[in-house]
Write an enzyme that holds these catalytic residues in place. Sequence first.
Site, PDB file in Angstrom:
ATOM      1  N   SER A  51      -7.528   0.130   0.420  1.00 44.94           N
ATOM      2  CA  SER A  51      -7.887   1.232   1.310  1.00 44.94           C
ATOM      3  C   SER A  51      -6.805   2.290   1.158  1.00 44.94           C
ATOM      4  CB  SER A  51      -7.984   0.746   2.762  1.00 44.94           C
ATOM      5  OG  SER A  51      -8.286   1.822   3.632  1.00 44.94           O
ATOM      6  N   CYS A  76       0.825  -1.222   0.000  1.00 40.58           N
ATOM      7  CA  CYS A  76       0.000   0.000   0.000  1.00 40.58           C
ATOM      8  C   CYS A  76       0.855   1.267   0.000  1.00 40.58           C
ATOM      9  CB  CYS A  76      -0.988  -0.035   1.162  1.00 40.58           C
ATOM     10  SG  CYS A  76      -2.360   1.142   0.936  1.00 40.58           S
ATOM     11  N   ARG A 125     -14.508   4.279  12.040  1.00 44.97           N
ATOM     12  CA  ARG A 125     -13.613   5.326  12.544  1.00 44.97           C
ATOM     13  C   ARG A 125     -13.824   6.619  11.772  1.00 44.97           C
ATOM     14  NH1 ARG A 125      -7.988   4.340  10.321  1.00 44.97           N
ATOM     15  NH2 ARG A 125      -9.122   5.192   8.532  1.00 44.97           N
ATOM     16  N   LYS A 182     -11.115   8.478  -1.775  1.00 46.61           N
ATOM     17  CA  LYS A 182     -10.451   7.290  -1.243  1.00 46.61           C
ATOM     18  C   LYS A 182     -11.011   6.026  -1.893  1.00 46.61           C
ATOM     19  CE  LYS A 182      -9.346   4.941   3.110  1.00 46.61           C
ATOM     20  NZ  LYS A 182      -9.511   4.936   4.574  1.00 46.61           N
ATOM     21  N   HIS A 235      -4.332  -4.541   0.326  1.00 49.35           N
ATOM     22  CA  HIS A 235      -4.104  -5.059   1.680  1.00 49.35           C
ATOM     23  C   HIS A 235      -4.527  -6.526   1.784  1.00 49.35           C
ATOM     24  CE1 HIS A 235      -2.860  -1.452   3.860  1.00 49.35           C
ATOM     25  NE2 HIS A 235      -3.738  -0.773   3.148  1.00 49.35           N
ATOM     26  N   GLU A 248      -3.447  -8.634   3.644  1.00 51.21           N
ATOM     27  CA  GLU A 248      -3.325  -9.066   5.040  1.00 51.21           C
ATOM     28  C   GLU A 248      -4.538  -8.712   5.892  1.00 51.21           C
ATOM     29  OE1 GLU A 248      -2.238  -4.737   5.367  1.00 51.21           O
ATOM     30  OE2 GLU A 248      -2.095  -6.321   3.862  1.00 51.21           O
TER      31      GLU A 248
END
Length: 313
Positions: A192, A142, A249, A163, A235, A237
Amino acid sequence: MPIKIPDQLPATDILRSENIFVMSAKRAASQEIRPLKVLLLNLMPKKIETETQFLRLLSNSPLQVDVELLRIDNRPTKNTPTEHLDTFYRQFEMVKHRNFDGLIVTGAPLGLVQFEDVLYWEEIQAILTWAKGHVTSTMYVCWAAQAGLKLMYDLPKRTRKEKLSGIYTHRVHNPHHPLLRGFDDTFWAPHSRYADFSPEFLSEHTDLDILATSDQAGVYLAATKDKRNVFVTGHPEYDAHTLHNEYMRDLGEGMEPKIPVNYYQDNDPDKPPVASWRSHGHLLFANWLNYCVYQQTPYDLDHFSEDQFTKDD
């Protein structure tokens, strides 16, 4: 085969509860094999969560992997206990005299920050420059992929207007490349980020092998021809709830984020997300460990030399 990590690391109990083979240092020392030495440079604020995610993927291999954790920012953090950092993380000064089979550089919440404004940008440059002569293969994830492309190819920071958040489908472009062995023609992966990685831009400005792309997310996977540098823009992971936690968030901070695409059942945040990328994530890391690290690295790391690497598969 197992990963070798300290028994006291929080990830140890989590991984063992998932039936992942985690080996103690004492038992590992009794095996007459040389484990792969992998350094994990963790740039994420929630270090315990991130280290557990990467250790889970590194465990899915027949190779014994000895993982060391590296930090770059010495400032106090509200997301990770100081005791944890002091106990399990090393400073670069402690490892820079050594060689490693692999290095993973995680993402960082710096998507809207210019490189020169990153507080530890000089340290990032020093570590990635050091890796050229001390690491067999480096994986950039990333934000780290963007940083690596800047340092290797002097590419400017390219930022999206909105985003990119969600699970996107990708096409494989070179099914015979070692990193893609066993992949389906299409696969899902989380993203992300604000960074922009278009296939056209990377093809024009780099000599990278572009291995997997998405119509919506751009380049997902690319590598140098000698496989010593691997760029993963998403990502793999991530846990099933990581994107959900990020979404909640951002809502809590009044940012009005869009719902992550292809993530929640019926696109409803009140319903649980569906993890559709686990198999691809495990396969990617297993391929990297085998074909980019194990098959390339010297048996004696003290004899590491850049001259040993060729562009041949």
